[in-house]
Design a protein around this motif. Structure first.
Motif, PDB file in Angstrom:
ATOM      1  N   LEU B 288       0.828  -1.213   0.000  1.00  0.00           N
ATOM      2  CA  LEU B 288       0.000   0.000   0.000  1.00  0.00           C
ATOM      3  C   LEU B 288       0.865   1.267   0.000  1.00  0.00           C
ATOM      4  CD1 LEU B 288      -2.950   1.160   0.381  1.00  0.00           C
ATOM      5  CD2 LEU B 288      -2.385   1.307   2.795  1.00  0.00           C
ATOM      6  N   VAL B 289       1.876   1.266   0.872  1.00  0.00           N
ATOM      7  CA  VAL B 289       2.761   2.432   0.958  1.00  0.00           C
ATOM      8  C   VAL B 289       3.461   2.657  -0.388  1.00  0.00           C
ATOM      9  CG1 VAL B 289       4.854   3.330   2.066  1.00  0.00           C
ATOM     10  CG2 VAL B 289       3.074   2.265   3.442  1.00  0.00           C
ATOM     11  N   LEU B 290       3.892   1.549  -0.985  1.00  0.00           N
ATOM     12  CA  LEU B 290       4.549   1.646  -2.293  1.00  0.00           C
ATOM     13  C   LEU B 290       3.606   2.264  -3.324  1.00  0.00           C
ATOM     14  CD1 LEU B 290       7.090   0.718  -4.037  1.00  0.00           C
ATOM     15  CD2 LEU B 290       5.667  -1.224  -4.659  1.00  0.00           C
ATOM     16  N   THR B 291       2.377   1.765  -3.333  1.00  0.00           N
ATOM     17  CA  THR B 291       1.399   2.289  -4.303  1.00  0.00           C
ATOM     18  C   THR B 291       1.167   3.775  -4.063  1.00  0.00           C
ATOM     19  OG1 THR B 291       0.331   0.145  -4.138  1.00  0.00           O
ATOM     20  CG2 THR B 291      -0.876   1.836  -5.315  1.00  0.00           C
ATOM     21  N   ILE B 292       0.994   4.145  -2.799  1.00  0.00           N
ATOM     22  CA  ILE B 292       0.739   5.555  -2.481  1.00  0.00           C
ATOM     23  C   ILE B 292       1.935   6.416  -2.912  1.00  0.00           C
ATOM     24  CG2 ILE B 292       0.450   7.220  -0.583  1.00  0.00           C
ATOM     25  CD1 ILE B 292      -1.202   5.044   0.850  1.00  0.00           C
ATOM     26  N   ALA B 293       3.133   5.933  -2.607  1.00  0.00           N
ATOM     27  CA  ALA B 293       4.331   6.718  -2.940  1.00  0.00           C
ATOM     28  C   ALA B 293       4.451   6.911  -4.452  1.00  0.00           C
ATOM     29  CB  ALA B 293       5.566   6.017  -2.388  1.00  0.00           C
ATOM     30  N   VAL B 294       4.324   5.800  -5.177  1.00  0.00           N
ATOM     31  CA  VAL B 294       4.462   5.885  -6.641  1.00  0.00           C
ATOM     32  C   VAL B 294       3.368   6.786  -7.209  1.00  0.00           C
ATOM     33  CG1 VAL B 294       4.348   4.549  -8.789  1.00  0.00           C
ATOM     34  CG2 VAL B 294       5.590   3.642  -6.842  1.00  0.00           C
TER      35      VAL B 294
END
Lengths: 483, 310
Positions: B288-294
């Motif tokens: 989730l964090v990765l998706t939000i960051a990207v």
């Protein structure tokens, strides 16, 4: 003369009475034996999608009519069964009253299932004895798989015990026999050792244009068809290691029969390493598609006439493969034999009663009904699955000359292999651990990796051992260690 | 007198009467909340609660049996050293780059072709939409059969053309085969978004460029592309979010085998096959964090593109 008539008449009457008693004594448990169920709350169950259950569902309606208990059936694909049921069982919702169980999950779910003998004592007019009398007809191997710590938690209804399928027409061909003997120095017969299996796989691997049974091949031919995809490879490897006298972990028992600990012995690891090495070596005689293959692909390869041996395949798929072969290769004929080492992977889809059920009475009787002779016959005759009941597999109806091939020979194979394998089942690790379901799923992924060149065999064994210990420590209370 | 007195009472009661609930809810001051609150409740139940639940368990060891044990950041430390997870992450990023680039290129190319009028355009566009209408799982099962080595339609066609069979599911090719299936299904999405964009571009600018003697390539580079950039960014943002969660093409084909395990598959395997809820939650939070960051980065670029387009 007058007395002779009376004597003969009396004898006939006595004979008829004896026959009637004999018939009554042999009569199997069925719908008519289910007593009135007081609890009328509807019950829920989950079943697999597929033709087998299409037929059985019609018979469940008869159960509903006879008992007045509504049965709500949810149908899902088999890979989803575990996750759906696991959540409900762990949460104790009682949503599923009748639980659909793969036998390697029995121990894992034992805290959430009723001991069926307890329910028999409570609800069966014939008590535990009546229950035992009926289930003694079920395969001893499968019954043991459905036990957890000595208690009968589930009743199996159809089996996927494995076997080795070979092209018997090719094995019986004099040209092939002579050529094989000339090359390898021994007779061509179904393999019972790894060396024989390897030799035969190599011998039958041929290119398009080569000869088979004296006829030119119009396609490439493979010695073996295997299921090396990340789905059923573990069932094949299990057959392999059991056949070599190993297991994923050794079950160490106390003198009273309770489990003391699990030990992944050096012998277990060596056998696993050897099995993986041999399996991988054999892959070079298998179709390229084997790396992503499941059972359907492997059976299709043999059924299409592209492969000669399936070293490990679910026996229940024999008739389908044989029928396919008949269409593609009219003079082709299959044979079924024990896998190398004689201890194929075993198990069955089974049914149990959830502890959190709102209607244990009806759930118990439904499980008994589905495991009954009548219902199992439907599953076998109309649904095309192989029953877990030996009395049914030995029924003359399945051994008449018209159906002996392919149906009858699988029935005979299963009854025979169950008797031979029964002494070993108690010690199979899968059926003694609460982590069986989790480890089984993990193995699919890990055992596939060396076949796909993702890791070496040594790395695979190392990972398998580490993950088996990790999952068992998390999900079982029995200690596990590596030797 | 009586009438006057009554009317006074009426006036008083009108002044003192509290507004009805419905009147309050539909008043200018509260109407926006009336509309928002049901949505916020639904979001809180189905998004925020599971998210907090997931974050809570990411700091625990729990296999759905017994009490969850607090283990601090151990799951996160394990995650950073988990070779299988890092490989899955790398593969996911690889799939992301390949699929987004190919879908955009194919989408843009077809959009440029299909934005003009031509005979049978409705039929062609309708057919091109078909892959999007099929369930991804069904599609992956179909492609699995089509790419089968011995029986698959693709290899049969290759053989009919006198070419060698290709092992599409070999460990070296399988990930690219997965990419192909994904691109095949999703290129119509970018195509149709861009066709809509191209059709809404102002014609006068292009006509002026033509009058000024601008070459087609110059027009495309300096006019079409900058004007389409907000739409391109929307496609990139949406596809990035969806591709990080790519799952179905694996389920019907390799099941994570032959070196194709992606981020969502490993999360699924850990959380819903092993039921290692603690570690699975950690992976999900990371995803989730990765998706939000990207997506945050992409969103910033999108905003800039929009500003530029204005």
């Amino acid at each position: 003369m007058r007395y002779r008539g009376i004597v003969i008449g009396s004898l006939v009457v006595v004979l008829l009475l004896v026959c009637s008693f004999a018939v009554l004594a042999q009569e199997k448990f069925g719908l008519k034996d289910i007593p009135e169920i007081k609890n009328k709350k509807p019950i829920n169950m989950i079943v697999e999608t597929g033709a087998a259950w299409d037929k059985v569902i019609e018979y469940i309606k008869q159960f509903e009519t006879a008992t007045g208990v509504k049965v709500n059936i949810e149908r899902v694909a088999s890979p989803v069964v575990y996750s759906k049921e696991n959540v409900e069982l762990m949460a104790g919702t009682g949503y599923y009253d009748v639980v659909y169980v793969e036998t390697s999950w029995t121990c894992e779910w034992s805290d959430y299932l009723w001991d069926l003998e307890e329910l028999a004592a409570q609800y069966d007019p014939k008590g535990v004895e009546g229950f035992r009398e009926d289930i003694h007809n079920i395969s001893p191997v499968l019954l043991r798989c459905g036990q957890a710590y000595g208690k009968q938690m589930v009743l199996p209804f159809y089996t996927y015990h494995m076997g080795m399928f070979i092209r018997e027409d090719v094995y019986n061909d004099p040209t092939e026999q002579a050529a094989f003997k000339a090359k390898y120095g021994y007779d061509l017969k179904p393999p019972t050792t790894y060396k024989e299996l390897y030799d035969q796989a190599e011998f039958f691997t041929r290119k398009k244009g080569d000869l088979l049974k004296g006829k030119t091949l119009d396609h490439d031919l493979y010695g073996v068809a295997m299921m090396a995809g990340a789905y059923q490879i573990n069932d094949e490897i299990t057959s392999w290691i059991w056949g070599m006298g190993g297991d994923y972990a050794t079950v160490v028992k106390n003198p009273d029969g309770t489990i003391k600990e699990f030990v992944i012995t050096k012998k277990d690891k060596d056998i696993l390493k050897q099995a993986l090495t041999q399996y991988k070596a054999l892959l070079k005689f298998a179709p390229a598609g084997c790396l992503t293959a499941n059972f359907d692909f492997a059976c299709a390869q043999q059924g299409e006439g592209f492969a000669i041996i399936q070293p490990h395949q679910f026996a229940s798929l024999f008739t389908w493969t044989a029928d396919l072969l008949k269409q593609k290769v009219p003079d082709g004929r299959l044979g079924i034999y024990p896998t190398v080492g004689g201890q194929p992977y075993t198990g069955a889809w089974s049914l149990g009663v959830a502890k959190a059920t709102k209607n244990p009475e009806a759930a118990y009787w439904l499980v008994r009904y589905i495991a009954s002779y009548d219902c199992q016959k439907v599953l076998m005759k109309e649904g095309g699955q192989f029953s877990a009941r030996m009395d049914l597999l030995l029924d003359p109806e399945f051994h008449s000359p018209e159906v002996e091939y392919p149906l009858g020979i699988v029935c005979s194979y299963l009854v025979d292999i169950w008797q031979k394998q029964a002494p070993y089942v108690d010690n199979y690790w899968y059926f003694n651990t609460r982590a069986g379901g989790k480890v089984y799923e993990m193995q699919m992924n890990v055992l596939h990796k060396p076949m796909a060149e993702e890791v070496t065999i040594d790395e695979c064994v190392e990972e398998l051992v580490a993950k088996t210990i990790e999952l068992t420590s998390k999900f079982d209370t029995v200690p596990i260690r590596e030797e | 007198m009586q009438t006057e007195a009554l009317s006074e009472v009426q006036v008083e009661s009108t002044v003192a009467r509290k507004p009805a609930i419905w009147e309050t809810l539909t008043s200018e001051k509260y109407f926006k909340w009336t509309l928002l609150i049901p949505l916020l409740i639904v979001l809180a139940i189905f998004m925020v609660y599971p998210l907090l639940y997931c974050a809570y368990y990411s700091f625990h060891q729990w296999g759905m049996r017994g009490e969850a044990i607090y283990i601090g950041a151990q799951n996160y430390r394990q995650l950073l050293n988990d070779k299988a997870f890092l490989e899955a992450l790398y593969r996911t990023l690889k799939v992301l780059v390949i699929c987004v680039s190919c879908e955009l290129l194919i989408g843009l190319g077809l959009a440029l072709l299909w934005s003009r009028e031509f005979p049978g355009e409705n039929i062609v566009r309708g057919l091109a939409l078909l892959p999007l209408l099929v369930a991804p799982l069904i599609l992956s099962l179909l492609w699995n059969f089509m790419f089968e080595f011995d029986f698959g339609a693709v290899n049969l066609v290759l053989q009919a053309l006198g070419l060698n069979k290709v092992y599409w599911w070999s460990p070296e090719r399988a990930l690219y085969t997965i990419c192909f299936i994904t691109i095949w299904q999703w290129f119509p999405f970018s195509t149709f978004v861009l066709v809509a964009g191209l059709r809404s571009l102002p014609r006068d600018v292009f006509e002026a460029a033509k009058v000024d003697g601008a070459s087609p390539w110059y027009t495309f580079r300096r006019l079409t592309l900058p004007m389409l950039s907000p739409l391109i960014m929307i496609i990139v943002v949406l596809r990035t979010m969806w591709l990080i969660r790519l799952f179905d093409p694996l389920y019907g084909t390799t099941r994570g085998g032959v070196q194709t395990e992606l981020l969502d598959w490993i999360v699924y395997r850990t959380a819903f096959v092993y039921f290692d809820i603690g570690y699975g939650s950690t992976m999900a939070i990371f995803s989730l964090v990765l998706t939000i960051a990207v997506c945050a980065v992409m969103f910033k670029i999108l905003m800039r593109a929009l500003e530029g387009a204005r």
